[in-house]
Design an enzyme around this catalytic site. Structure first.
Site, short mmCIF file in Angstrom:
data_model
loop_
_atom_site.label_atom_id
_atom_site.label_comp_id
_atom_site.label_asym_id
_atom_site.label_seq_id
_atom_site.Cartn_x
_atom_site.Cartn_y
_atom_site.Cartn_z
N GLU A 31 -2.37 -16.21 34.29
CA GLU A 31 -1.47 -15.53 34.60
C GLU A 31 -0.88 -14.58 33.10
O GLU A 31 -0.32 -13.34 33.28
CB GLU A 31 -0.53 -16.97 34.48
CG GLU A 31 1.46 -16.43 33.40
CD GLU A 31 2.10 -17.99 33.62
OE1 GLU A 31 1.05 -18.87 34.69
OE2 GLU A 31 2.79 -17.90 32.24
N LYS A 42 -3.05 -26.35 36.10
CA LYS A 42 -2.06 -25.37 35.74
C LYS A 42 -3.20 -24.51 34.50
O LYS A 42 -2.48 -24.22 33.94
CB LYS A 42 -1.34 -26.80 34.59
CG LYS A 42 -0.06 -26.33 34.30
CD LYS A 42 0.25 -25.17 35.58
CE LYS A 42 2.25 -24.63 35.31
NZ LYS A 42 2.39 -24.68 33.27
#
Lengths: 310, 310, 310, 310
Positions: free
Chosen positions: A176, A169
């Site tokens: 991102e 993550k």
């Protein structure tokens, strides 16, 4: 296989997840310090409400001290064979430490990186899981209820041992940062060029058929639809810990990360009301070249004085 | 060998260079549009004032149209065997074009990159020269008068053919951007750390014996002596064309230039009152995560809201 | 409205586009120097094959000299009111120059940036168009046949005046560089971490529900499915002109582009068998610190000697 | 005031420092595990050899476990009022931890960042010191013997409390990375340009009078004198911990560090025999555009295939 879990933390994320779990047929007893949303008065009540056998508690509170506090307390309430799921954004070494502590009491630990934000309730959540195989298998009904519709492997992964879920993550978030900055730089360049008269339309035209199409691009188009020049939005950008950890981790592993680090630094810069470094550069230019500097004060936009470089 | 030259442009640089040349035994006739500083009324007068034989005119005016205008006019006034020296900051392809034009009339062209800024009068100027060997040899007395004391090769180079002088100066300035930014980043990090109570003293302690000692470091220390927190200096930093050309050139030659380009972009950012790119990133975060954004307006410093990353 | 066009260039892209246009009801006469694929023997034959009225020729050949040659020749063959579409990857100033030349003969010029690669035949092509409104309107049946199914504005934009189409495509490609590098950096970091035992599965789990989902991510997963460690692929990455132009353009407009430029430089580095810059850094370390350097030769991987920093 | 110290570690740095201290009138008893260089058989012998009163031991061994081991053992051998100087390259939080431990026994702790490398014996060492004022004052004769000739403040600073010395040295090294990379990039660009025929001469001409003159530049010129194309030097560049810590620290303090981090990542890249990230980019290009990739194998230099960007 589990059919009823406890869920600690009913904030923006936890609340939505409880709803999606219930829609997916998982019974959920939720705990939150706020009386108006909680199902039970305290953690002890939460544990007591779970069915005998292999009890499962999903922790969904802010990373760091809050998560540590909840997991510690659960460690004293749970028994051998029970499982704690850390679904927040813990730094993966924290997972490794918590798992080792709980293991001493026979309590299992699984870390889950959860992606999807406010859209997850409707679309499902991308799940990255770390932990022992038999624990993960026991928890699959929970994960299946949360993940998006479609093939399991397109929204769920058992990425590796404890910590691997949050590691994955963390990397997801680092990527991102880079993706967002790439679109943002392109947006700025389009907006700077007078021959381009339809910036929003241009980005919208990229949403099908092009190489750069993505969900983030869809959101960018949506934002421009609401506010074509982003007039109402400040250029101040926060960063969560995960972008920083990604770069830290790259440094530890000697992995070059020029794009993701540049995106992180752009956020740092965005929050500075003045840059000490650029004051230093201005001071240096004044020293060697007699270049004009601007006295500190309200920023005066516009072209600067033309100076021959020294 | 030349002993008397014309000098066009008596601004900050040209004025000082005239003085250093005269101190070095070179006769100089200067021209500038400002009556109070010029020695002759116009370029024709300048050329007429030079001794017969191989006339030499040094052009020291802003790059681009001004330089082009002066060189063009000199082309009509000078004769076969005369030499134009372009000592400004022309982009090197301009040198190549000007040299070709003058060559049609038999007028020689030599380009000189000049470093040293306001300190050059006293310390001498670093000179990087491009052009034909025999022209450069003819001009050596001029270069020797301008360059710093000491071995010739430590302040002068015949770097290559026409354009090589300005190319070398361009790269010099690109390096300069990188060096300044490196010191500036280090300064900011020192200043950000509470356990360091003497930032100025720390940088001053680097001026002897350390690996990072340099003239720029001396200037940095001088700036901090005058203003220990650079309070009076704005963080707005101009850039001259040469930094941009350096990156352009690297791109044309597929040379990776991560540090110099980062230093250039930091200057661009320093001049933005708001960053369209960072507004776009803020807008994206708001779209996917419901992250708080700041309404546009006067920047409010300080820590942002704590948000779990989506 | 146009129903029959000429198409110059039947390479990988042109060939597929001819097929999609024909499937979309547009008659296409194609020309290519290769006899086995061309419909007509030469450009004159192509123009002659088009219906009277407003003839339209789409040029789809490599940027630079080839495109310039074709457009120049078409300028002599076409008449007032006819239209040239430049669908290759011309640099936008070339569009502006070509359009001005053709305008002298009354021939219209429209530039189109085309995205979609080998997938465009099936999925449709993203189209970014620059030129005068009435020309663009006349050409809409062609654009509608090429663009993806769905709302027109999600795969087509009239971005602005002549040049704006290729400018938009240039920025699109610059963004593409940044996106690819962001995923690639994340991939490398995942692969470097031993606790992550399923890198392919992790990236696949991102393809639904997460913030980073995109078409490029789907392709990344596909590549890893075919070759989980990318063993068969060299780390040599070419770059087309458009990434370079994007950074050049940013420099001209003083737009900071840290991410896109870093991605471009990473490609430059990937193609160097040895880095002169890093040889220079190694030489410097050896000079000041007596740090061991490696003699040049076949790269020896593995950890370097531990040296205290000087 | 101290006139006799113990010195642990007689490697490249320690050996030279012992000599400079002795030349400066400080008596030094050295300990090193290698019998051929040590003055005493063990640490206990070292401590025993020091005069009564406030004993001082300078530790100059590799950072991390070796330093920790020596300091721990000294803690058991020294008494209240004695002082340990950590002169290696410890990470500053280690200093804070060690100082706290020794403080419990009344033993003082001072950390010193030492710059100067192999040149320090002759030129003196730049010293950055952290610790309590009275300890630092007691040690000034030692510092004065080691630092360069000239004003004390140009080669010595009491930068702040414990840890500040190594923090300052860490930042010094981070800056060093940026400076070296800036020169190296400029070198590569000069070397890539055919019109520049004398790269070594160009950099040598920068050593006087220019803005970029520095000790590192002098070393660069020296390296090019010995090997004008750096033919004998590999492009593999190690990095010590201090560059990494600098970027880690910047991230912790939200300080943007684009130049120093780019220099660090360039070193990481220099040591990769192949780049997983660039393999991923190549794989992506192949997926979407049918772009040719190179099969993995011995790097084949030269221009790549010309491909239209998708």
């Amino acid at each position: 296989m589990v059919s009823h879990i406890g869920l600690v933390g009913l904030g923006k994320m936890g609340h939505n997840m409880r709803e999606r779990l219930r829609n997916g047929g998982i019974e959920v007893t939720g705990y939150d310090p706020r009386p108006e949303v909680t199902d039970v008065p305290d953690l002890a009540g939460l544990v007591a409400a779970l069915p005998e056998g292999r009890r499962v508690v999903w922790v969904m509170v802010p990373a760091g001290a809050p998560t540590r506090g909840v997991v510690d307390e659960l460690g004293t309430l749970l028994s051998e064979g029970d499982i704690v799921i850390e679904g927040g954004n813990s730094h993966y070494p924290e997972d490794q430490a918590r798992a080792a502590e709980l293991a001493e009491r026979g309590v299992g630990y699984v870390d889950v990186g959860v992606s999807g934000g406010v859209w997850g309730l409707e679309n499902g959540y991308g799940l990255m899981v770390g932990g022992e195989r038999d624990l993960v298998e026991h928890l699959m009904p929970v994960f299946d209820a949360l993940r998006p519709e479609g093939p399991r492997e397109e929204g769920f992964v058992h990425a590796g041992e404890v910590g691997a879920g949050h590691f994955a993550k963390m990397v997801h978030n680092g990527i991102e940062y880079g993706l967002m900055q790439a679109y943002a730089e392109g947006y700025e360049l389009l907006a700077a060029k007078d021959i381009v008269t339809d910036v929003h339309g241009t980005m919208k035209a990229w949403t099908r058929g092009t190489v750069v199409r993505s969900w983030l691009l869809d959101l960018m188009v949506k934002a421009l639809e609401e506010d074509p020049s982003l007039t109402a939005i400040d250029d101040w950008v926060d960063d969560s810990g995960e972008g920083r950890w990604t770069v830290d981790e790259a440094i530890d592993n000697a992995v070059p990360l020029p794009v993701i680090s540049a995106a992180l630094f752009a956020r740092f810069s965005s929050r500075q009301t003045e840059s000490p470094a650029m004051k230093a550069v201005a001071a240096l230019r004044q020293q060697f070249g007699g270049h004009a500097v601007r006295p500190a004060g309200p920023a005066s936009p516009g072209a600067g004085p033309l100076e021959p470089p020294a």
